[in-house]
Structures are given as structure tokens and as C-alpha cells.
Design a protein around this motif. Sequence first.
Motif, PDB file in Angstrom:
ATOM      1  N   PHE A 149     -35.774  37.118 -27.431  1.00 31.23           N
ATOM      2  CA  PHE A 149     -36.560  35.971 -28.121  1.00 31.23           C
ATOM      3  C   PHE A 149     -36.396  35.345 -26.791  1.00 31.23           C
ATOM      4  O   PHE A 149     -37.597  34.661 -27.000  1.00 31.23           O
ATOM      5  N   GLN A 150     -36.083  34.866 -25.439  1.00 31.58           N
ATOM      6  CA  GLN A 150     -35.954  33.792 -24.702  1.00 31.58           C
ATOM      7  C   GLN A 150     -37.542  33.746 -23.686  1.00 31.58           C
ATOM      8  O   GLN A 150     -37.549  32.749 -22.908  1.00 31.58           O
ATOM      9  N   VAL A 151     -38.403  35.397 -23.248  1.00 28.32           N
ATOM     10  CA  VAL A 151     -39.461  35.529 -22.559  1.00 28.32           C
ATOM     11  C   VAL A 151     -40.363  36.191 -23.245  1.00 28.32           C
ATOM     12  O   VAL A 151     -42.323  35.242 -22.664  1.00 28.32           O
ATOM     13  N   VAL A 186     -21.111  43.757 -18.718  1.00 26.25           N
ATOM     14  CA  VAL A 186     -20.123  42.537 -18.661  1.00 26.25           C
ATOM     15  C   VAL A 186     -21.101  41.277 -17.909  1.00 26.25           C
ATOM     16  O   VAL A 186     -21.954  41.193 -17.237  1.00 26.25           O
ATOM     17  N   ASN A 187     -21.001  40.294 -19.164  1.00 24.70           N
ATOM     18  CA  ASN A 187     -21.579  38.613 -18.501  1.00 24.70           C
ATOM     19  C   ASN A 187     -20.902  37.967 -18.794  1.00 24.70           C
ATOM     20  O   ASN A 187     -19.712  37.668 -19.076  1.00 24.70           O
ATOM     21  N   TYR A 188     -20.961  37.542 -16.802  1.00 29.05           N
ATOM     22  CA  TYR A 188     -19.816  36.453 -16.516  1.00 29.05           C
ATOM     23  C   TYR A 188     -20.751  35.329 -16.015  1.00 29.05           C
ATOM     24  O   TYR A 188     -20.785  35.322 -14.842  1.00 29.05           O
ATOM     25  N   TYR A 189     -19.764  33.894 -16.617  1.00 31.17           N
ATOM     26  CA  TYR A 189     -20.815  33.072 -16.395  1.00 31.17           C
ATOM     27  C   TYR A 189     -19.110  32.009 -15.650  1.00 31.17           C
ATOM     28  O   TYR A 189     -19.577  31.148 -14.401  1.00 31.17           O
ATOM     29  N   THR A 190     -18.217  31.610 -16.032  1.00 31.76           N
ATOM     30  CA  THR A 190     -17.402  31.017 -15.819  1.00 31.76           C
ATOM     31  C   THR A 190     -16.085  31.171 -16.555  1.00 31.76           C
ATOM     32  O   THR A 190     -16.132  32.599 -16.936  1.00 31.76           O
ATOM     33  N   LEU A 230     -20.361  42.631 -23.033  1.00 34.42           N
ATOM     34  CA  LEU A 230     -19.205  41.447 -23.666  1.00 34.42           C
ATOM     35  C   LEU A 230     -19.372  40.613 -22.884  1.00 34.42           C
ATOM     36  O   LEU A 230     -19.844  40.756 -21.744  1.00 34.42           O
ATOM     37  N   ASN A 231     -20.304  38.867 -23.444  1.00 30.51           N
ATOM     38  CA  ASN A 231     -18.904  38.232 -22.017  1.00 30.51           C
ATOM     39  C   ASN A 231     -17.857  37.853 -22.518  1.00 30.51           C
ATOM     40  O   ASN A 231     -17.628  37.719 -23.167  1.00 30.51           O
ATOM     41  N   MET A 232     -17.488  37.826 -20.746  1.00 30.71           N
ATOM     42  CA  MET A 232     -15.801  37.663 -20.741  1.00 30.71           C
ATOM     43  C   MET A 232     -15.960  36.273 -20.264  1.00 30.71           C
ATOM     44  O   MET A 232     -16.161  36.218 -19.162  1.00 30.71           O
ATOM     45  N   PHE A 287     -19.266  33.691 -33.271  1.00 33.24           N
ATOM     46  CA  PHE A 287     -19.564  32.982 -33.822  1.00 33.24           C
ATOM     47  C   PHE A 287     -19.911  31.944 -32.967  1.00 33.24           C
ATOM     48  O   PHE A 287     -19.758  30.499 -34.071  1.00 33.24           O
ATOM     49  N   LEU A 288     -20.723  32.132 -32.568  1.00 37.57           N
ATOM     50  CA  LEU A 288     -21.854  30.557 -32.670  1.00 37.57           C
ATOM     51  C   LEU A 288     -22.808  30.147 -33.237  1.00 37.57           C
ATOM     52  O   LEU A 288     -23.055  29.825 -34.056  1.00 37.57           O
ATOM     53  N   GLY A 289     -23.297  31.789 -34.146  1.00 36.80           N
ATOM     54  CA  GLY A 289     -23.951  31.961 -35.370  1.00 36.80           C
ATOM     55  C   GLY A 289     -23.308  31.862 -36.333  1.00 36.80           C
ATOM     56  O   GLY A 289     -24.182  30.994 -37.403  1.00 36.80           O
ATOM     57  N   ASN A 336     -25.892  42.995 -27.416  1.00 35.64           N
ATOM     58  CA  ASN A 336     -25.416  41.977 -26.369  1.00 35.64           C
ATOM     59  C   ASN A 336     -24.574  40.813 -26.949  1.00 35.64           C
ATOM     60  O   ASN A 336     -24.901  40.223 -28.153  1.00 35.64           O
ATOM     61  N   GLU A 337     -23.327  40.428 -26.690  1.00 38.10           N
ATOM     62  CA  GLU A 337     -22.203  39.572 -26.353  1.00 38.10           C
ATOM     63  C   GLU A 337     -22.370  39.190 -28.380  1.00 38.10           C
ATOM     64  O   GLU A 337     -22.659  37.819 -28.645  1.00 38.10           O
ATOM     65  N   PRO A 338     -21.544  40.402 -28.934  1.00 38.13           N
ATOM     66  CA  PRO A 338     -21.520  39.796 -30.430  1.00 38.13           C
ATOM     67  C   PRO A 338     -20.483  38.664 -30.633  1.00 38.13           C
ATOM     68  O   PRO A 338     -20.973  38.358 -31.606  1.00 38.13           O
ATOM     69  N   TRP A 339     -19.685  38.318 -29.286  1.00 35.84           N
ATOM     70  CA  TRP A 339     -18.830  36.720 -29.887  1.00 35.84           C
ATOM     71  C   TRP A 339     -19.912  36.155 -29.675  1.00 35.84           C
ATOM     72  O   TRP A 339     -19.753  35.145 -31.163  1.00 35.84           O
ATOM     73  N   CYS A 340     -20.792  35.906 -28.914  1.00 37.91           N
ATOM     74  CA  CYS A 340     -21.980  35.148 -29.600  1.00 37.91           C
ATOM     75  C   CYS A 340     -22.681  35.350 -30.883  1.00 37.91           C
ATOM     76  O   CYS A 340     -22.238  33.772 -31.750  1.00 37.91           O
ATOM     77  N   SER A 341     -22.840  36.170 -30.740  1.00 42.95           N
ATOM     78  CA  SER A 341     -23.656  36.427 -32.387  1.00 42.95           C
ATOM     79  C   SER A 341     -22.190  35.909 -33.924  1.00 42.95           C
ATOM     80  O   SER A 341     -23.245  35.018 -34.785  1.00 42.95           O
TER      81      SER A 341
HETATM   82  C1  PNW Z   1     -25.759  34.291 -22.690  1.00 42.93           C
HETATM   83  N1  PNW Z   1     -21.671  29.934 -24.522  1.00 42.93           N
HETATM   84  O1  PNW Z   1     -25.272  33.712 -23.407  1.00 42.93           O
HETATM   85  C2  PNW Z   1     -26.671  35.477 -22.943  1.00 42.93           C
HETATM   86  O2  PNW Z   1     -26.786  36.308 -23.334  1.00 42.93           O
HETATM   87  C3  PNW Z   1     -28.469  34.856 -22.292  1.00 42.93           C
HETATM   88  O3  PNW Z   1     -29.483  35.050 -23.424  1.00 42.93           O
HETATM   89  C4  PNW Z   1     -28.754  33.434 -22.209  1.00 42.93           C
HETATM   90  O4  PNW Z   1     -29.207  32.948 -21.291  1.00 42.93           O
HETATM   91  C5  PNW Z   1     -27.310  33.317 -21.280  1.00 42.93           C
HETATM   92  O5  PNW Z   1     -25.969  33.518 -21.207  1.00 42.93           O
HETATM   93  C6  PNW Z   1     -27.162  31.908 -20.443  1.00 42.93           C
HETATM   94  O6  PNW Z   1     -26.979  31.333 -21.869  1.00 42.93           O
HETATM   95  C7  PNW Z   1     -24.917  32.757 -23.666  1.00 42.93           C
HETATM   96  O7  PNW Z   1     -21.905  28.390 -25.377  1.00 42.93           O
HETATM   97  C8  PNW Z   1     -24.951  31.822 -24.571  1.00 42.93           C
HETATM   98  O8  PNW Z   1     -20.209  30.274 -24.721  1.00 42.93           O
HETATM   99  C9  PNW Z   1     -23.839  30.727 -24.592  1.00 42.93           C
HETATM  100  C10 PNW Z   1     -22.119  30.949 -24.334  1.00 42.93           C
HETATM  101  C11 PNW Z   1     -22.338  31.793 -23.618  1.00 42.93           C
HETATM  102  C12 PNW Z   1     -23.073  33.149 -23.566  1.00 42.93           C
END
Ligand code: PNW
Length: 459
Positions: free
Chosen positions: A19-21, A293-297, A220-222, A171-173, A164-169
Motif C-alpha cells: 500500500f505504501q508504494v 525484527v523491525n527496529y527504529y528506537t 515483529l517490531n521490537m 493496537f494502532l488499528g 508484518n508487525e501485528p502489534w501495529c495492526s
Molecule cells: C513500520 N509506531 O511502521 C512499518 O512496518 C512500515 O510500514 C513503516 O513505514 C515504518 O515502520 C516506519 O514507520 C510503524 O507508531 C509505524 O509505533 C508506526 C509505529 C511503529 C512502526
Amino acid sequence: MENIVFPQGFLWGAATAAFQVEGATELDGRTDSIWDEFCRQPGKVVGGDCGEPAADHYRRFEQDVAMMADLGLKAYRFSIAWPRVRPDGGDVNPAGLDFYKRLIDTLLEHDIVPWPTLYHWDLPQKLEEAGGWANRDTAFRFADYAAATVEALGDRVGTWTTLNEPWCSAFLGYASGVHAPGRTDPRAAVAAVHHLLLGHGLASTTIRAAAPEAKVGITLNMYPIIPVNPSDPSDLDVARRLDGLQQRIFLDPLLRGEYPADILADLEPFGFGEHVRDGDLGVISAPMDMLGVNYYTEHYVSSSPNGSEPGPSPWVGVQHASFPRRDAPRTDMDWEVHPDGLTTVLLRLHHDYPRLPLYITENGAAFRDDFSGNGAIDDVDRTGYIASHLRAAHTAIKAGVDLRGYFCWSLLDNFEWAEGYAKRFGIVHVDYATQIRTPKMSARWFSRVARDNALVTVS
Ligand code: PNW
């Protein structure tokens, strides 16, 4: 001179999601997903942005694959759109499958490993109207969609990722409502957790039946969850609950065949246990071949009665959580940059859930990119972000972690969900008006890393 060499065969890639691209939201029989509908609701997405035009990848995938080959990428992580393959969640649409056949064949012609994810958040809207992930039946629909997809594409794919990231699906959804479908019902959110996991388990069973050689995993996002004051019991309790909801509620059923007892108890008032039927945990804990593992912060948390953010929270049952800011660099998402947290996450998985091959399936950063006078984009910040996280990943490998690949998020600037097109994560710039692609400095640099299988810095 610092020379950081990765293990032989380490998989270097870049990631996107359908959906993003893709754009082309009405082409070849695709129907609405929950995100098409969410984007139509005023105030949900910054700028009123939607899935058009995105990066027009549906029409430009050949050019994009050629560019990946030029960059020396070894793998491409993308997602398959459920509403293309089974529009409205119903019958199989050969035209939808055909797009992914062509995409995968083009990747294989360029020696790029296809790394598909079956669900990156685009639930057919029709299924949401029947209850979405809060409805147990959606898990079975997901397995049917997985079966049709793997029967058609299984001969071309080595590794399948279910979710991908069921936490987002979940809890954010369904709890905070900042993502589609935008519901704010904690009871629905915890139901969604179980049904997403059940969908993963049922799908992995159908994938193994259709493609016995295939490897199967989940992404998963961790985040490390760091209590502000580790000697304050209330801070520790908030940290325990957040770690439970973010991490253990997914990892424990998948890898140990049970939900964490503390989280089961915490979520009892929301009816979590009511959804778990005999046999479900056996399905969910079917053996996996890898974990993405998806890692951002990191999350730095404290308990403070006045500190909770206003509005519906994704942290079901957690009262008074606050997220104080630390003195750290930030990205354009306002997320703090903490490379060491990636080492922490990888070591934790290695110790708590051993013998599981790991892949970093997303890591990257949004920054405001400016063209310099000569038409180049010198995204020093993004390059530095990726470099520091690769060093952190390498530290984990040296400590014995079985990390086998790294996908940067993202190949292309794209639709950043509730943030629309304003946030740019790409290592390749997209001019949305002309759809011209311009590799940024980070892409050139990452290309060198992928080719060398090493990070060479002169200091
Ligand atoms: C992930 N949060 O999304 C997704 O897998 C990607 O589609 C997205 O573009 C990328 O990270 C950058 O955001 C997240 O608010 C979006 O905690 C929001 C959160 C976490 C992950």
C-alpha cells in the motif's frame, strides 16, 4: 580505520510494502483495503493523502528492480496485497497474482532474492465490515489467501513472512485508532492480537503444505523498554506491562506455545482469554524458520499520574504511562536515535528465544532531504543512522547472535501511513509529481556496503 566485516552470505536488501508504494489502487480488479477507506475519512491522514499515486511501483516495478540491481542489492522485501489476490476477501483474482509473478520473475532475472510478506496491513475492507481482526473468521480467511498465493508463487519464493508487525495492526488499528481501521475499542484490540497470531499459525500450516521446502517466519517490531527509575516499583511495573504488550504477547505464544501469565492476567478485564480456544496455541507455535525484527528506537517509560497522553492509548490496561524525552538526536518522525537498542533487542532474542535465525527486516529513518545545487541529495543523517545501526548489529553478531540479513526501510520514499507523503524514509528519493527516482547518498553508500559485505570507515 575501522573495518567491520559481516558473515559470508549475509543478505543485504531494502524493503517496501504494497500500500505504501504500489499506487494503482483500482487496477486489475483490486478492491478497497482498510487503508483506502481510512484515508477517505477526514483528519485521519496528514494532508488528506491516500494510496495514490504512491511511488507508482505497480507500473514502474521493472525500472525499480533494475535500479536495485544497479545498487547491488541482494534481496527485496515487499508485501503482497490481499485485496489484489482475493478482492473483497473473496475469490482468487488471477490478474492480481500475475503482478506478483512478474515482479518476482523480474527480481529472479536480476539475481535478487524475493522476500515477500503476506500481510502488511491492507485487510480487504469487506472483511473489516465483517468484524476485521476482532473476528476469529478473519484468521481462516487469511490462511485461504495465503494458500492461494503460495500455490501460485511458491515455486519462485524461498522464504515467506506471514505478518508484518501485528502489534501495529492490533493496537494502532483497534485501540489507539491512529491506523486503519481506526477503531478505539481495547476489547477488539486484544481479540485482534489472538486472531492475528492464529492467522499466522494457520497460514504457516497452509504454506508448508503448498511449499514443503519453504522457510516461514513472521516480522515483529521490537523496542527495548527502559524504565526511567529502575528502583521505582511503579516505573518497573509500567515497563513490564509495555514489554508484555509490545513483545512477549507475540514472542511467547509463537516460540514457547503459551501467553505470558502476567499479561493474561492484566488483560483479563478486556476479555483476552475468552478468545483462546483449545488447540490454538499449538497452531500458533508451529515451528518457525526465522524471525524478522523491525527496529527504529527505544521506549523510555515512567509511571506518572499526570503524564499519560490524552486520547485513546495503544497500551491497553496501562494507566499513567509517560514517555519522557531524552537528550538524543531525533528523526523527522520525532523518534529518538538509539543504535545500542538494536544490540539490546538482538541479544535479548538470542538469550530468551534461542536457536532462531534472525533478520533485520526494517531499519531506517525519515529525514527532510534537500537537493543540493548539483541535483544530488546528501542525506548525511540517514547515512549516519544506517551506519550506526549496522555497527550495533555487528556487535550482536560478534556476541554470537545468528543474524543473517539486513533490509533497510525503505527502498523508496513512500506513503508513511498516518503521516502521508510528508515523511521520507527512502534511500531513493521519489518526486511524486514526475515519479522521477533519485538515489540519495545513503543509497550509494549502502550499495557499497552490500557489495563489500563490510562497513569500511576511515577515521
Ligand atoms: C513500520 N509506531 O511502521 C512499518 O512496518 C512500515 O510500514 C513503516 O513505514 C515504518 O515502520 C516506519 O514507520 C510503524 O507508531 C509505524 O509505533 C508506526 C509505529 C511503529 C512502526
